[in-house]
Design an enzyme around this catalytic site. Structure first.
Site, PDB file in Angstrom:
ATOM      1  N   HIS A 133      -1.761   5.131  -6.606  1.00 59.63           N
ATOM      2  CA  HIS A 133      -2.223   5.337  -5.116  1.00 59.63           C
ATOM      3  C   HIS A 133      -2.597   6.877  -4.971  1.00 59.63           C
ATOM      4  CE1 HIS A 133      -2.069   6.111  -0.782  1.00 59.63           C
ATOM      5  NE2 HIS A 133      -2.344   4.765  -0.833  1.00 59.63           N
ATOM      6  N   ASP A 210       7.372   5.973  -7.062  1.00 59.85           N
ATOM      7  CA  ASP A 210       6.796   5.580  -5.737  1.00 59.85           C
ATOM      8  C   ASP A 210       7.071   4.029  -5.410  1.00 59.85           C
ATOM      9  OD1 ASP A 210       4.914   4.702  -4.054  1.00 59.85           O
ATOM     10  OD2 ASP A 210       3.232   5.562  -4.470  1.00 59.85           O
ATOM     11  N   GLN A 213       5.708   0.269  -2.223  1.00 66.24           N
ATOM     12  CA  GLN A 213       5.409  -1.369  -2.290  1.00 66.24           C
ATOM     13  C   GLN A 213       6.547  -2.122  -2.962  1.00 66.24           C
ATOM     14  OE1 GLN A 213       2.950  -2.544  -0.491  1.00 66.24           O
ATOM     15  NE2 GLN A 213       1.625  -0.738  -0.362  1.00 66.24           N
ATOM     16  N   LYS A 236       6.064   0.261   6.151  1.00 64.92           N
ATOM     17  CA  LYS A 236       5.726  -1.007   5.145  1.00 64.92           C
ATOM     18  C   LYS A 236       6.739  -1.974   5.133  1.00 64.92           C
ATOM     19  CE  LYS A 236       2.481   1.858   2.403  1.00 64.92           C
ATOM     20  NZ  LYS A 236       1.545   1.537   2.936  1.00 64.92           N
ATOM     21  N   CYS A 374      -7.083   3.125  -1.575  1.00 71.94           N
ATOM     22  CA  CYS A 374      -6.518   4.639  -1.639  1.00 71.94           C
ATOM     23  C   CYS A 374      -6.228   4.561  -3.260  1.00 71.94           C
ATOM     24  CB  CYS A 374      -5.432   4.812  -0.776  1.00 71.94           C
ATOM     25  SG  CYS A 374      -5.807   4.868   0.951  1.00 71.94           S
TER      26      CYS A 374
HETATM   27  N1  C6P Z   1      -0.670   2.136   0.798  1.00 72.25           N
HETATM   28  C1  C6P Z   1      -2.112   0.222   1.454  1.00 72.25           C
HETATM   29  O1  C6P Z   1      -2.831  -0.394   2.304  1.00 72.25           O
HETATM   30  P1  C6P Z   1       2.133   6.371   3.219  1.00 72.25           P
HETATM   31  O2  C6P Z   1       0.747   6.302   3.713  1.00 72.25           O
HETATM   32  O3  C6P Z   1       2.600   7.623   2.980  1.00 72.25           O
HETATM   33  O4  C6P Z   1       3.097   5.547   4.063  1.00 72.25           O
HETATM   34  O5  C6P Z   1       2.133   5.416   2.061  1.00 72.25           O
HETATM   35  C2  C6P Z   1       1.004   5.717   0.842  1.00 72.25           C
HETATM   36  C3  C6P Z   1       1.423   4.951  -0.411  1.00 72.25           C
HETATM   37  C4  C6P Z   1       1.981   5.521  -1.489  1.00 72.25           C
HETATM   38  N2  C6P Z   1       2.093   4.448  -2.470  1.00 72.25           N
HETATM   39  C5  C6P Z   1       1.624   3.495  -2.653  1.00 72.25           C
HETATM   40  C6  C6P Z   1       1.795   2.560  -3.792  1.00 72.25           C
HETATM   41  C7  C6P Z   1       1.358   2.724  -1.323  1.00 72.25           C
HETATM   42  O6  C6P Z   1       0.941   1.672  -1.137  1.00 72.25           O
HETATM   43  C8  C6P Z   1       0.977   3.699  -0.028  1.00 72.25           C
HETATM   44  C9  C6P Z   1       0.211   3.270   1.008  1.00 72.25           C
HETATM   45  C10 C6P Z   1      -1.309   1.441   2.042  1.00 72.25           C
HETATM   46  O7  C6P Z   1      -2.022   0.008   0.181  1.00 72.25           O
HETATM   47  C11 C6P Z   1      -2.137   2.275   2.648  1.00 72.25           C
HETATM   48  S1  C6P Z   1      -3.354   3.176   1.818  1.00 72.25           S
END
Ligand code: C6P
Length: 415
Positions: A133, A210, A213, A236, A374
């Site tokens: 991401h 990371d 997910q 999430k 993203c």
């Molecule tokens: N992915 C998606 O629709 P934040 O925005 O900080 O809570 O998470 C960022 C982020 C980082 N790593 C992974 C693997 C992610 O999936 C995400 C967020 C969302 O897939 C929004 S772009």
């Protein structure tokens, strides 16, 4: 077409009762019962978390860590409860290894800046993967620019699986950090992070995972993984927005200087010199999102009552059901067909732009995400403009999947 997937995991939980606890799911959107399949972007909150936040604002609100008055102490206890519960949830050794952040993005930026500024220099390498991401790419690019380090990338195959031989080859004396995604938000791939961590540690290289997910969909044990840093977001996993966690090993966090200054993160301030507060507060400057922390403590209790192993099993069941149904649709191609997958299905419909497909699905009350999610480098790797993505949660059901299938067929007819 992919071979039909099978599932053997069955849970005894009444998932419909659990689903009924999510008020957002009980509404109509565009005149149709909502089918919410955008959980990868943000998941929904159960009523008890909404109630807990409401109760906090109604009766308990004050600033935390500052007041000796009763309300401030009450607010502090309620806010700190999430840290205690999270320590148990991911099996961290120490409570102070749980750092509150605003989310995964913030957590990774914190490590990149606080660890990187101290430890990276010209010629050093940061190893990430081809399926990151943007939140696990750009913070490293920023620190690389500041320190003279460079970024190396572990490639993947056409199924969306990391090429582990290449990973081994890319590790060298120059590698000063490995940072990889546990579960890909665009492809659903579950990466072999245990092997990655073990291999990097054999060469004394720290590893950040990371887990944005992964934590919402599986049992994560940071001690078993032996991750040095592990980042994720509350929103999430049925929690509030603007709140997240950075897990870090205490000895590493202790050695890292803070990068945000202000209230709460200090020990003593003079105009000449300031000393830092102990962990975890050293990294938590300023008044935090208190109500989000209070709500998140309730979320953790909610998830624990269901059991993350049950959640993982139910989502696998739904993933298999959905994959089999989608694979039956002529002209549909799933992007991301790793053997080890979480409940994310990215797909393309021949000649139909994903944004158009998403727009028509929305008219039918079906929420999916479209675009690059993203992860622009993934789209470049597969030479596609983007995908439509259905990301499934434990509160979805087979009817949601059937509605998605009917919706896709309608999109195909429409175009
Ligand atoms: N992915 C998606 O629709 P934040 O925005 O900080 O809570 O998470 C960022 C982020 C980082 N790593 C992974 C693997 C992610 O999936 C995400 C967020 C969302 O897939 C929004 S772009």
């Amino acid at each position: 077409m992919q071979e039909t997937l099978k599932t053997e995991t069955k849970t005894n939980i009444d998932w419909e009762t659990i689903r009924s606890q999510f008020p957002v799911l009980q509404q109509e959107v565009n005149g149709q019962k909502l089918v919410y399949l955008d959980n990868g972007a943000s998941s929904q909150m159960p009523q008890r978390v909404i109630d807990r936040i409401n109760a906090y604002h109604s009766k308990e609100h004050a600033n935390v860590h500052r007041g000796i008055h009763t309300l401030s102490q009450k607010a502090t206890d309620a806010y700190e409860l999430a840290r205690k519960r999270m320590q148990k949830f991911i099996n961290a050794r120490h409570e102070e290894e749980i750092i509150y952040t605003t989310g995964t993005t913030d957590s990774i930026n914190l490590v990149a800046q606080c660890y990187g500024r101290k430890n990276f220099k010209e010629g050093d390498e940061i190893l990430i993967s081809a399926m990151e991401h943007h939140a696990n790419i750009v913070p490293w690019q920023l620190i690389a620019e500041q320190t003279g380090a460079t970024i190396k990338v572990i490639p993947m195959n056409d199924n969306g699986e990391l090429l582990m031989d290449e990973f081994h080859n890319l590790l060298s004396k120059k590698t000063k950090m490995v940072s990889v995604v546990h579960v890909s938000n665009s492809l659903g791939t579950i990466n072999p992070v245990e092997e990655i961590i073990k291999t990097a540690h054999a060469k004394d290289i720290p590893v950040l995972i990371d887990g944005a997910q992964a934590v919402p969909h599986s049992v994560v044990d940071v001690q078993k993984l032996d991750a040095d840093f592990y980042a994720f977001s509350a929103h999430k996993m049925c929690g509030p927005t603007g709140f997240g966690i950075l897990y870090g090993k205490r000895e590493l966090l202790n050695e890292m200087p803070p990068y945000r200054g202000g209230g709460d993160m200090i020990d003593k301030v003079t105009f000449e010199k300031t000393t830092w507060n102990d962990l975890p507060h050293k990294f938590e400057a300023g008044t935090p999102p208190i109500s989000a922390g209070v709500g998140f403590a309730e979320t953790i209790a909610f998830l624990e009552e269901i059991g993350m192993e049950n959640i993982a099993a139910r989502e696998q069941e739904l993933l298999v059901y959905a994959t089999n149904k989608l694979n039956e649709i002529e002209g549909l191609r799933i992007v991301g067909t790793a053997e080890n997958k979480a409940s994310v299905i990215s797909f393309l419909l021949k000649d139909i732009h994903p944004t158009d497909a998403g727009t028509i699905l929305d008219q039918k009350g079906i929420a999916v995400r479209t675009g690059h999610h993203c992860t622009q480098p993934i789209m470049d790797r597969f030479e596609i403009p983007g995908t439509a993505r259905a990301s499934i949660s434990f509160y979805n059901n087979e009817e949601d999947i059937d509605r998605l299938v009917d919706g896709i067929k309608y999109v195909q007819e429409f175009f």
